[in-house]
Design a protein around this motif. Structure first.
Motif, PDB file in Angstrom:
ATOM      1  N   ASN A  80      51.418 -33.094  -8.139  1.00  0.00           N
ATOM      2  CA  ASN A  80      51.766 -32.627  -6.779  1.00  0.00           C
ATOM      3  C   ASN A  80      52.519 -31.301  -6.871  1.00  0.00           C
ATOM      4  O   ASN A  80      52.947 -30.897  -7.955  1.00  0.00           O
ATOM      5  N   ALA A 139      55.306 -40.947  -1.378  1.00  0.00           N
ATOM      6  CA  ALA A 139      54.866 -42.190  -0.741  1.00  0.00           C
ATOM      7  C   ALA A 139      54.620 -43.290  -1.770  1.00  0.00           C
ATOM      8  O   ALA A 139      54.906 -44.466  -1.512  1.00  0.00           O
ATOM      9  N   SER A 159      55.551 -30.086  -6.032  1.00  0.00           N
ATOM     10  CA  SER A 159      56.921 -29.903  -6.545  1.00  0.00           C
ATOM     11  C   SER A 159      56.992 -30.167  -8.053  1.00  0.00           C
ATOM     12  O   SER A 159      57.719 -29.466  -8.774  1.00  0.00           O
ATOM     13  N   PRO A 166      46.452 -30.340  10.172  1.00  0.00           N
ATOM     14  CA  PRO A 166      46.706 -31.706   9.685  1.00  0.00           C
ATOM     15  C   PRO A 166      48.164 -32.131   9.844  1.00  0.00           C
ATOM     16  O   PRO A 166      48.435 -33.303  10.121  1.00  0.00           O
ATOM     17  N   GLY A 182      49.562 -41.745   3.862  1.00  0.00           N
ATOM     18  CA  GLY A 182      49.495 -40.838   2.699  1.00  0.00           C
ATOM     19  C   GLY A 182      50.036 -41.502   1.457  1.00  0.00           C
ATOM     20  O   GLY A 182      50.693 -40.876   0.616  1.00  0.00           O
ATOM     21  N   ALA A 183      49.752 -42.811   1.324  1.00  0.00           N
ATOM     22  CA  ALA A 183      50.403 -43.635   0.292  1.00  0.00           C
ATOM     23  C   ALA A 183      50.095 -43.191  -1.136  1.00  0.00           C
ATOM     24  O   ALA A 183      50.856 -43.481  -2.055  1.00  0.00           O
ATOM     25  N   PRO A 209      63.933 -33.779   2.881  1.00  0.00           N
ATOM     26  CA  PRO A 209      64.322 -33.514   1.493  1.00  0.00           C
ATOM     27  C   PRO A 209      64.084 -32.062   1.100  1.00  0.00           C
ATOM     28  O   PRO A 209      63.184 -31.400   1.620  1.00  0.00           O
ATOM     29  N   LYS A 234      55.568 -27.718   8.668  1.00  0.00           N
ATOM     30  CA  LYS A 234      56.548 -28.811   8.747  1.00  0.00           C
ATOM     31  C   LYS A 234      57.447 -28.663   9.979  1.00  0.00           C
ATOM     32  O   LYS A 234      57.823 -29.647  10.604  1.00  0.00           O
ATOM     33  N   MET A 246      63.378 -29.734  -2.576  1.00  0.00           N
ATOM     34  CA  MET A 246      62.315 -29.929  -3.578  1.00  0.00           C
ATOM     35  C   MET A 246      62.537 -31.242  -4.339  1.00  0.00           C
ATOM     36  O   MET A 246      63.619 -31.482  -4.861  1.00  0.00           O
ATOM     37  N   ALA A 293      52.155 -38.557   5.176  1.00  0.00           N
ATOM     38  CA  ALA A 293      50.947 -37.759   4.891  1.00  0.00           C
ATOM     39  C   ALA A 293      51.025 -36.399   5.561  1.00  0.00           C
ATOM     40  O   ALA A 293      51.215 -36.298   6.774  1.00  0.00           O
ATOM     41  N   SER A 294      50.916 -35.362   4.779  1.00  0.00           N
ATOM     42  CA  SER A 294      50.915 -33.990   5.285  1.00  0.00           C
ATOM     43  C   SER A 294      50.549 -33.095   4.114  1.00  0.00           C
ATOM     44  O   SER A 294      50.984 -33.364   2.991  1.00  0.00           O
ATOM     45  N   PRO A 295      49.740 -32.064   4.349  1.00  0.00           N
ATOM     46  CA  PRO A 295      49.380 -31.218   3.211  1.00  0.00           C
ATOM     47  C   PRO A 295      50.587 -30.445   2.687  1.00  0.00           C
ATOM     48  O   PRO A 295      51.343 -29.879   3.479  1.00  0.00           O
TER      49      PRO A 295
HETATM   50  P1  NDP Z   1      51.539 -35.142  -2.177  1.00  0.00           P
HETATM   51  O1  NDP Z   1      50.648 -33.964  -2.148  1.00  0.00           O
HETATM   52  O2  NDP Z   1      51.661 -35.908  -3.427  1.00  0.00           O
HETATM   53  O3  NDP Z   1      51.189 -36.129  -0.999  1.00  0.00           O
HETATM   54  C1  NDP Z   1      50.702 -35.711   0.220  1.00  0.00           C
HETATM   55  C2  NDP Z   1      49.993 -36.872   0.878  1.00  0.00           C
HETATM   56  O4  NDP Z   1      49.484 -36.436   2.136  1.00  0.00           O
HETATM   57  C3  NDP Z   1      48.793 -37.367   0.058  1.00  0.00           C
HETATM   58  O5  NDP Z   1      48.689 -38.747   0.184  1.00  0.00           O
HETATM   59  C4  NDP Z   1      47.635 -36.676   0.748  1.00  0.00           C
HETATM   60  O6  NDP Z   1      46.417 -37.378   0.627  1.00  0.00           O
HETATM   61  C5  NDP Z   1      48.089 -36.689   2.180  1.00  0.00           C
HETATM   62  N1  NDP Z   1      47.381 -35.620   2.898  1.00  0.00           N
HETATM   63  C6  NDP Z   1      47.522 -34.302   2.715  1.00  0.00           C
HETATM   64  N2  NDP Z   1      46.677 -33.638   3.522  1.00  0.00           N
HETATM   65  C7  NDP Z   1      46.007 -34.564   4.225  1.00  0.00           C
HETATM   66  C8  NDP Z   1      45.011 -34.522   5.210  1.00  0.00           C
HETATM   67  N3  NDP Z   1      44.533 -33.354   5.665  1.00  0.00           N
HETATM   68  N4  NDP Z   1      44.536 -35.689   5.690  1.00  0.00           N
HETATM   69  C9  NDP Z   1      45.001 -36.875   5.227  1.00  0.00           C
HETATM   70  N5  NDP Z   1      45.962 -36.977   4.295  1.00  0.00           N
HETATM   71  C10 NDP Z   1      46.452 -35.844   3.804  1.00  0.00           C
HETATM   72  O7  NDP Z   1      52.945 -34.562  -1.747  1.00  0.00           O
HETATM   73  P2  NDP Z   1      54.414 -35.160  -1.625  1.00  0.00           P
HETATM   74  O8  NDP Z   1      54.475 -36.581  -1.935  1.00  0.00           O
HETATM   75  O9  NDP Z   1      55.273 -34.243  -2.342  1.00  0.00           O
HETATM   76  O10 NDP Z   1      54.666 -34.952  -0.070  1.00  0.00           O
HETATM   77  C11 NDP Z   1      54.720 -36.023   0.842  1.00  0.00           C
HETATM   78  C12 NDP Z   1      55.456 -35.581   2.063  1.00  0.00           C
HETATM   79  O11 NDP Z   1      56.755 -35.148   1.700  1.00  0.00           O
HETATM   80  C13 NDP Z   1      54.811 -34.420   2.815  1.00  0.00           C
HETATM   81  O12 NDP Z   1      54.999 -34.658   4.193  1.00  0.00           O
HETATM   82  C14 NDP Z   1      55.637 -33.219   2.355  1.00  0.00           C
HETATM   83  O13 NDP Z   1      55.631 -32.200   3.309  1.00  0.00           O
HETATM   84  C15 NDP Z   1      57.006 -33.869   2.230  1.00  0.00           C
HETATM   85  N6  NDP Z   1      57.964 -33.179   1.360  1.00  0.00           N
HETATM   86  C16 NDP Z   1      57.713 -33.023   0.022  1.00  0.00           C
HETATM   87  C17 NDP Z   1      58.653 -32.397  -0.778  1.00  0.00           C
HETATM   88  C18 NDP Z   1      58.434 -32.236  -2.254  1.00  0.00           C
HETATM   89  O14 NDP Z   1      59.150 -31.423  -2.872  1.00  0.00           O
HETATM   90  N7  NDP Z   1      57.515 -32.945  -2.876  1.00  0.00           N
HETATM   91  C19 NDP Z   1      59.909 -31.876  -0.217  1.00  0.00           C
HETATM   92  C20 NDP Z   1      60.077 -32.140   1.189  1.00  0.00           C
HETATM   93  C21 NDP Z   1      59.136 -32.766   1.937  1.00  0.00           C
HETATM   94  P3  NDP Z   1      45.431 -37.086  -0.596  1.00  0.00           P
HETATM   95  O15 NDP Z   1      46.101 -37.709  -1.773  1.00  0.00           O
HETATM   96  O16 NDP Z   1      44.162 -37.727  -0.203  1.00  0.00           O
HETATM   97  O17 NDP Z   1      45.345 -35.580  -0.706  1.00  0.00           O
END
Ligand code: NDP
Length: 316
Positions: free
Chosen positions: A198, A13, A200, A97, A7-8, A185, A162, A187, A80-82
């Motif tokens: 994104n 990431a 947050s 996912p 999910g770079a 983490p 999650k 938010m 990577a996670s939605p």
């Molecule tokens: P982003 O939405 O910026 O990043 C999510 C990443 O996951 C993207 O690269 C996205 O790919 C990928 N992804 C999502 N759904 C799918 C799917 N169905 N198949 C393949 N790839 C997928 O969010 P964040 O950087 O904020 O989140 C990253 C991680 O951190 C997640 O696991 C989130 O739960 C966790 N997190 C985030 C927090 C926050 O406040 N931001 C707090 C705590 C945890 P694509 O770009 O192609 O959609």
């Protein structure tokens, strides 16, 4: 050393890739769509990317999709996670996912002997929601685990995704005897490397020009601290278990106050969306402090950097 980041293209990431390249790692990074410049251009522009960043296309729900990318790695960061809140189909949009995707990545990891540790990006969302009453005296720590029954009853679909993903990951990794550490983490705030907004960062952005603020209390932590903690969790042999991260726990009214102080010309909400009592609690940083050895970037700096970044990207 060679590591993989899933999910770079995402917010957290992208900072991890940046920091890993900076520290001399070779990074094998997965994105969903290699042909979408919005997902790759900012990564390819990072210092060191030309020499040491390799992009791969991988799909969370396609079995074996991660086999090639994790092959030959010393460590894997699975982020990577939605991440979104509103959906009519939580099972398909969030839970599948998150859970199947995590098990898919871990299954690829289990075939590779060179992988010393997997660092999973979990969340405070997998910690906080167990139905225990929250009061200003309560200190939430790594011993807490969100309860799937409670998340379902209260329709907290993202926390449910999650929680189920982290639970499934621990079960699988114990069975396979593979080392894993999770970073949980709160938010995440701070500057964006990616061009898209994104969830947050959107929470901060949405306060501008809004008429009310949500009656929510959240932990906040800077994205650079979160990226750094992931890498330290990989590099520090004694790191283990889960690590909660929150620089501070604030009500949305306090976020508005900080924004008002920093940007007096912004039109900001002056009332809460409802009259329910305000919930306050604390999140423990005891454990992560030993790992990081440095203080967190202060909340106000994180908010300022979020806004400056949104301005630079012409959202504001
Ligand atoms: P982003 O939405 O910026 O990043 C999510 C990443 O996951 C993207 O690269 C996205 O790919 C990928 N992804 C999502 N759904 C799918 C799917 N169905 N198949 C393949 N790839 C997928 O969010 P964040 O950087 O904020 O989140 C990253 C991680 O951190 C997640 O696991 C989130 O739960 C966790 N997190 C985030 C927090 C926050 O406040 N931001 C707090 C705590 C945890 P694509 O770009 O192609 O959609």
């Amino acid at each position: 050393k060679v590591v993989c980041v899933t999910g770079a293209s995402g917010y957290i990431a992208s900072w991890m890739v940046n920091l890993l390249l900076h520290r001399g790692y070779t990074v094998k990074a997965t994105v969903r769509d290699l042909n979408d410049p919005k997902k790759t251009k900012h990564l390819l522009a990072l210092d060191g990317a030309k020499e040491r960043l390799h992009l791969f296309q991988a799909d969370l729900l396609k079995d074996g999709s991660f086999d090639d990318v994790v092959n030959g790695c010393d460590g894997v960061f699975h982020t990577a996670s939605p991440f979104f809140i509103h959906t009519d189909n939580p099972q398909e949009d969030l839970i599948d996912p998150a859970v199947k995707g995590t098990l898919n990545v871990l299954s690829s990891c289990s075939k590779v002997k060179s992988i010393k540790r997997v660092v999973l990006t979990s969340s405070v969302a997998a910690v906080l929601y167990n139905g225990s009453p929250l009061t200003p005296e309560v200190v939430v720590d790594e011993s807490w685990f969100s309860d799937q029954g409670f998340c379902k009853e209260t329709k907290l679909w993202y926390p449910l995704s999650k929680t189920l993903a982290e639970e499934a990951a621990w079960k699988y990794m114990k069975e396979k005897a593979i080392d894993m550490v999770t970073i949980n983490p709160a938010m995440v705030i701070g500057p964006l490397l990616q061009p898209t907004l994104n969830t947050s960062a959107r929470a901060i952005f949405n306060l501008i020009n809004a008429s009310t603020y949500s009656n929510i209390t959240v932990g906040c932590v800077h994205v650079k601290d979160v990226a750094n903690a992931h890498i330290l969790a990989f590099e520090t042999p004694s790191a283990s278990g889960r690590y909660c991260m929150a620089e501070s726990v604030v009500h949305f009214s306090e976020l508005v106050e900080i924004l008002h102080k920093l940007y007096p010309s912004f039109k900001l909400p002056d009332k809460c969306a409802d009259d329910d009592p305000i919930v306050k609690y604390q999140i423990s940083n005891e454990k992560v402090r030993n790992l990081m050895g440095v203080d967190y970037i202060p909340l106000e700096d994180g908010i300022k950097e979020t806004i400056e970044s949104l301005k630079e990207k012409k959202y504001i």
